[in-house]
Design an enzyme around this catalytic site. Sequence first.
Site, PDB file in Angstrom:
ATOM      1  N   GLU A 194      -2.813   0.201  13.244  1.00 23.43           N
ATOM      2  CA  GLU A 194      -4.007   0.528  12.468  1.00 23.43           C
ATOM      3  C   GLU A 194      -5.265   0.090  13.204  1.00 23.43           C
ATOM      4  O   GLU A 194      -6.269   0.802  13.229  1.00 23.43           O
ATOM      5  CB  GLU A 194      -3.957  -0.156  11.100  1.00 23.43           C
ATOM      6  N   GLU A 207       0.857  -1.186   0.000  1.00 25.91           N
ATOM      7  CA  GLU A 207       0.000   0.000   0.000  1.00 25.91           C
ATOM      8  C   GLU A 207       0.889   1.230   0.000  1.00 25.91           C
ATOM      9  O   GLU A 207       1.230   1.738  -1.052  1.00 25.91           O
ATOM     10  CB  GLU A 207      -0.932  -0.029   1.224  1.00 25.91           C
TER      11      GLU A 207
END
Length: 952
Positions: free
Chosen positions: A801, A507
Amino acid sequence: MKTLTFLTSFALMLCIDALAVSDLKPEYLRCEYLENPFIDEKEPRLSWILTSEVRDQHQTAYRILVASKIELLEPGKADLWDSDKVKGSETSQVVYKGKPLLSRQKCYWKVKSWDKKDQEGEWSKSASWEMGLLEKADWNSKWIGKDFSSTTQPIPFKNKELFLPPSPIFRNQINLKEKVSKARLYITSLGLYEYKINGEKVGKDFLAPGWTDYNKRLYYHVYDVTDQLDKGEQVLQASLSSGWYSGYIGYALLIGNPVVRGFYGDTPALRAQLEVTYTNGETSTFATNEEWKVSSGGLLESDILHGETFDARKVPENWSSTNFDDKNWEQAEIINAGNRNLELYPAQPVQMTETIRPIEIHEQEEGKYIFNMGQNFAGLVKLKVKGKAGDKVVLKFGEMLHPDGRLMDENLRMARATDTYILKGDPDGEEWTPSFTYHGFQYVEVTGFPGKPTKENITGLVLGSNTPRVGHFETDHPMVNQLYKNIVWTQRANFVDIPTDCPQRDERMGWTGDAQTYAGTAAINMDVSAFFTKWIQDLHDAQWDYGAYPDYAPAPGVRSTDTYAPAWMEAGIINPYEQYRAYGDTRILEKGWESMEKFMAFHHQKSKGAFFYPEGSFADLSPKGGYGDWLSVGKKTPPDMLATIYYGYAAQLMAEMATAIGKSERAMHYHDLSKKIRTAFSDHYLDKETVRLVTNAAAYGDGKGYVDGQMGFSGNTQTAYANAIYLDFLDEEQKMVAGGHLAQLIKDNDGKLATGFLGAKQLLPALSATGHSDIAYQLLLNEEYPSWGFEIKNGATTIWERWDSYVKDDPEKLASLNNGMNSFSHYAFGSVFEWMFHNMAGIKSEEAAYKTFVIAPEIPKNDINYVSARHESIHGKISSSWKKEGGKLLLEVSIPVNTKATVFIPAKDELDVLLDNKRLDQHEGIQKGNFYKGKQAVKLGSGTYKFESSLN
């Protein structure tokens, strides 16, 4: 006699004037936020910080000199600009108004200031800036490259294939006919480059020239290489990698996107020119062109996500030597790169900022060693190894280990994150560091190492945009100190040219929702003025034609459903606003104003003129309404409610920014729009009798009015109340009642938070603003899931996260997690630091750039007895430190020159406050405010002040 008396008096007056010269001194001179930079801004902005031992000191005037030579930097000689004495307090964003600046021109400058008594201070030390290439005609180099894709075979990887062509290397030999007095290298690439002169790398940068929308702008760098050149034969060398230009980006491979690599082009290319000035005044330029030779080298595979494979046996021996024979090399191919918009890189480059040594090694199985670096970070490792030619050392990277000691790589998804080094067999040993990749990791798995490795064989190299550290925070609570450390490390790991969401998996993109919610914290921790100048331009470049800002920037189009989302797309408004608030930067508002207006027009169209988001407004998005309060726990806040809140918030910020840049009519427009949206929000979502936020079930099709919980959405969430309070969607009376509802929701949740990305920053400030600081402290210190303390208790050295990314004592829990969405370095939840800085230390800006600010610490009754914070603002150091001691509160604050602060000291009454061991009413010139709600207000100018009061 009268003459003698007059002369004596005059001489005495001169002595008095000499003694009366102010100690006000300008320091830390910067141009476009950078020290002694290369720039291409034709009207650059200058800034400085003032120091003085005098309290309540401020600048009343300044004078700037700019000259083309250092010897001309004197009054009456400065040939580019003498501002003369300018009345005003400005020490930043001061625009150069001298002669037009030319390509390659070096400018020297200095400044002096006059103090509050109009006494003249001394001149600063000199600083400089140098202009880049301002005109297209200044570039006489060509784009060169070599496409090796036809020689490349796909590599199997996780049931898919990777295509990783070898990197080309380039060479050119030149002759310098005289001794060199000045040399500059102007260089850029489509992809990533490394340039060497006689085998020595130019500069300290990695991943240059960075990531942009290459079709709209491409950055170049300038290096002073004078010291790397001498008279005679020189060898110029370069190597290229695909980088973001033609390599893999994001999760395209994971989701089977039609395009998985080469989003901008297929073949990396280099453009560079070395400009030399000799001591006799003559000049020469050596540019990339057909004369350059190209070959393949040791870099067999190279990709930011997938890592590098380097075969040292394939490096041409002595190819940096002037005696090297390159007759078998091919001529470099001239690449048709089109008409590129070249601009000078405006920020601090990605560099190595620190080295880390392993803290332990364990042999996971025979021949497989796990190095624990002790800290999760972004970067590379330097390998030291001695062995036979052909020995292959494989380095795999991960953030966590499985309970059985294996490297966890499931969360990397389709990022191979593996570096391989093949030895050439040097008997003296070999060292290797990859050039064109980076990883997010704490652990390194090493296989194929000849013999048994020691800690000396692996060194961690921390990489990131080299933004100066300007924040500090500490307490007497170890968990809170670790939390702050984790926040800073996560920022360092993700501010790599752009603000990435994570540094480890497939990502590493500039997600807008993460960036906007964290922007305030980012600016407290580090000087991100130049960093966000760069990324905000990326954001405007990525804006969709219809006005919305995308989910991430740059936006190469990884999948068709990545379009826009509430609270993500508002980064196009929020991030420029945060830049303005932190640094007083109005130019960034002016440059982006058209784009921001276009975005607000999109908002109007999507809301269908109703001033809130009715049903169907986000029907084209999946999940419905964008990402919502990403990774919240429990009931979800309605997406239309969040969209409405952020629409109103964007209008509010637009009004303030319009005022700042003198657009009074637009300011009034957005002020009125903001009021209308707030009214519509109140009418649509607020039960005015109970001040409860409710879900309009009609928006989901059943037509029964307000029903909580419809379709899993609820207005009665921590995130809903936190945002309504924090973003000023309620009047003062309603805020207090809503704060009670918020506090009750937390109590009903066993004293735990339930917020995701869109509520974590707002939650604690909303509690403090409504009289519930005790609950805010409770949430901060909680160590049960979900909490920041839970992460730390489970070994976190960065921000995660997910609240439950890892549970070290529960392998079953670990195995049940969604490993594909499990980043251990994700800064969004680190936005809690805004509350820590603003409320625990009490430092809050009033005017932009901390021109005026408040210091009002919230003192908890227990658990924490000491807090100290400081921030190097664009005006200088601000600090607040308090300590409980012997039933007393000791508060020390520091206020920079040229600023003012209102300090609120907790006390029993207005006579219970000592300043420098004297009661306030015994000090002359101290401006007291009212004693209110247990705090005494004092308005102060610059200086350091020590207060003492009794604890309530």
